[in-house]
Design a protein around this motif. Structure first.
Motif, PDB file in Angstrom:
ATOM      1  N   VAL A  75       0.801  -1.230   0.000  1.00 27.99           N
ATOM      2  CA  VAL A  75       0.000   0.000   0.000  1.00 27.99           C
ATOM      3  C   VAL A  75       0.833   1.280   0.000  1.00 27.99           C
ATOM      4  O   VAL A  75       0.284   2.369  -0.140  1.00 27.99           O
ATOM      5  N   VAL A  76       2.145   1.131   0.193  1.00 25.04           N
ATOM      6  CA  VAL A  76       2.957   2.342   0.330  1.00 25.04           C
ATOM      7  C   VAL A  76       3.592   2.734  -1.000  1.00 25.04           C
ATOM      8  O   VAL A  76       3.479   2.023  -1.997  1.00 25.04           O
ATOM      9  N   LYS A 135       9.416  -0.506   2.367  1.00 24.02           N
ATOM     10  CA  LYS A 135       8.700  -1.671   1.805  1.00 24.02           C
ATOM     11  C   LYS A 135       8.713  -1.631   0.276  1.00 24.02           C
ATOM     12  O   LYS A 135       8.900  -2.662  -0.379  1.00 24.02           O
ATOM     13  N   LYS A 195      -2.262  -4.984  11.374  1.00 25.41           N
ATOM     14  CA  LYS A 195      -3.375  -5.297  10.474  1.00 25.41           C
ATOM     15  C   LYS A 195      -3.730  -6.787  10.417  1.00 25.41           C
ATOM     16  O   LYS A 195      -4.455  -7.208   9.521  1.00 25.41           O
ATOM     17  N   ARG A 205      -6.849   9.120  12.604  1.00 22.59           N
ATOM     18  CA  ARG A 205      -6.945   7.902  11.788  1.00 22.59           C
ATOM     19  C   ARG A 205      -5.979   6.864  12.367  1.00 22.59           C
ATOM     20  O   ARG A 205      -4.836   7.188  12.703  1.00 22.59           O
ATOM     21  N   MET A 213      -4.738   2.462  11.967  1.00 24.54           N
ATOM     22  CA  MET A 213      -4.835   1.201  11.226  1.00 24.54           C
ATOM     23  C   MET A 213      -5.894   0.343  11.915  1.00 24.54           C
ATOM     24  O   MET A 213      -6.345   0.673  13.010  1.00 24.54           O
ATOM     25  N   PHE A 272      -5.124   3.037   4.580  1.00 21.48           N
ATOM     26  CA  PHE A 272      -3.988   3.942   4.363  1.00 21.48           C
ATOM     27  C   PHE A 272      -4.238   4.842   3.149  1.00 21.48           C
ATOM     28  O   PHE A 272      -3.870   6.024   3.149  1.00 21.48           O
ATOM     29  N   ASN A 301       2.174   7.935  12.239  1.00 21.08           N
ATOM     30  CA  ASN A 301       2.897   7.180  11.231  1.00 21.08           C
ATOM     31  C   ASN A 301       4.394   7.426  11.337  1.00 21.08           C
ATOM     32  O   ASN A 301       4.844   8.231  12.152  1.00 21.08           O
ATOM     33  N   ASN A 309       6.499   7.260   5.892  1.00 19.92           N
ATOM     34  CA  ASN A 309       5.125   7.327   5.366  1.00 19.92           C
ATOM     35  C   ASN A 309       4.588   8.764   5.382  1.00 19.92           C
ATOM     36  O   ASN A 309       3.870   9.172   4.471  1.00 19.92           O
ATOM     37  N   TYR A 346       6.495  -4.738   9.704  1.00 16.89           N
ATOM     38  CA  TYR A 346       5.702  -5.572   8.799  1.00 16.89           C
ATOM     39  C   TYR A 346       6.058  -7.047   8.938  1.00 16.89           C
ATOM     40  O   TYR A 346       7.201  -7.384   9.217  1.00 16.89           O
TER      41      TYR A 346
END
Ligand code: SIN
Length: 327
Positions: free
Chosen positions: A33-34, A40, A93, A167, A169, A190, A207, A211, A234
């Protein structure tokens, strides 16, 4: 008769060779997603390159960054359906699949070296198998870094966060962490964070420097408190069906390339934590606030009761093992 059998065997082996030569390579879709210029993103691209160099005739890696293929909330379901083969969601997550990975407790790790020690310990290595009963295999860990708090107003003490919408996760631990300072946590993907911040639908988020920089959150958040209050890490996962479906040689080659890409990704993570922080400061778009020891102590005091709240889910032994890695 003998001649006919030999001819048949030769023809058969020729046909087998042709089939092998023509066999389509295994495709590994790696969804994340990044942005590509993150630990990542770079790790995934390195993995792709290593596989292409060493096993290009047998395996092809396709990388899908920026939630192009799946958001983190869907990617594990997609993996179990065979629509994606590798992903690396943050540990926050995995709640739907295991509670043991909720080691995203506030102020659990003092720095990334402690995270590394924990992940290399028996308890950390064992966590890679915690998803087995759900059909998922943990292949390794990747760091991003320590999390900071960004907001539309300066946050120096927990009282400053009261009633603000943050916000988070999809983690109950993170929800409890913000409730502990009387803020309002909202679980959102995200991919939606920038717009939510820009439109002021939410007041803040937490974050890493990487990010916050790569997704431009600093351009729409005037304040970032250097709180280092949690870790964004992760787990690289695949499905057991896909993993065990490869022959041992191929599997070992893929794991070896991944291990090397993870070492590379962790080096990038360490660099980005420093460089992206500095780029944000240099941009002048967001003021970076340092906490005094007394201010930081207030955040620790307010958030630390969350550990007890989740002890039953995570396990006291695991929390103890994680905390011990700070020594
Ligand atoms: C990620 O780094 O993969 C995304 C983190 C987030 O959802 O905040």
């Amino acid at each position: 008769m003998k001649k006919a059998l030999i001819a048949l065997a030769v023809a058969g082996s020729f046909a087998m060779t042709s089939v092998t030569a023509l066999a389509a390579p295994i495709t590994i879709k790696f969804s994340h997603v990044v942005a590509e210029n993150t630990p990542k993103g770079q790790m995934a691209n390195k993995f792709k390159d290593l596989i292409a160099e060493r096993m290009g005739d047998k395996v092809v890696v396709e990388v899908f960054p920026n939630s192009q293929l799946f958001g983190d909330n869907k990617v594990l379901e997609a993996m179990l359906l065979g629509d994606v083969q590798i992903a690396a969601p943050s540990l926050s997550k995995f709640k739907k699949y295991t509670k043991a990975l909720q080691v995203d407790l506030p102020f659990l790790f003092k720095d990334m070296a402690a995270v590394e020690r924990f992940q290399k310990s028996d308890a950390g290595v064992k966590l890679l198998t915690s998803l087995e009963s759900k059909g998922l295999v943990g292949l390794g860990y990747l760091h991003n870094g320590l999390k900071q708090l960004s907001a539309s107003k300066p946050l120096r003490t927990p009282a400053d966060a009261s009633k603000l919408k943050f916000r988070i996760m999809s983690s109950d631990v993170l929800a409890a962490q913000f409730e502990a300072v009387e803020a309002v946590p909202l679980k959102k993907p995200f991919s939606e964070v920038f717009t939510l911040l820009q439109t002021r639908a939410i007041d803040g988020q937490e974050n890493t420097w990487s990010n916050i920089f790569s997704k431009k959150f600093f351009e729409v958040q005037p304040y970032i408190t250097e709180s280092n209050h949690g870790v964004l890490d992760y787990m690289v996962v695949t499905s057991a069906e896909f993993w065990n479906g490869m022959d041992a040689d191929t599997r070992n080659g893929v794991q070896q390339a991944l291990n090397e890409a993870l070492v590379f990704g962790n080096e990038i993570a360490a660099q980005k934590a420093v460089e992206d922080r500095q780029k944000i400061i240099d941009s002048g778009r967001s003021e970076v606030l340092s906490l005094s020891d007394a201010e930081r102590a207030q955040w620790v005091e307010a958030m630390k009761p969350v550990w007890k709240q989740f002890e039953g889910d995570i396990g006291a032994d695991l929390i103890e093992a994680a905390a011990a890695s700070n020594m």
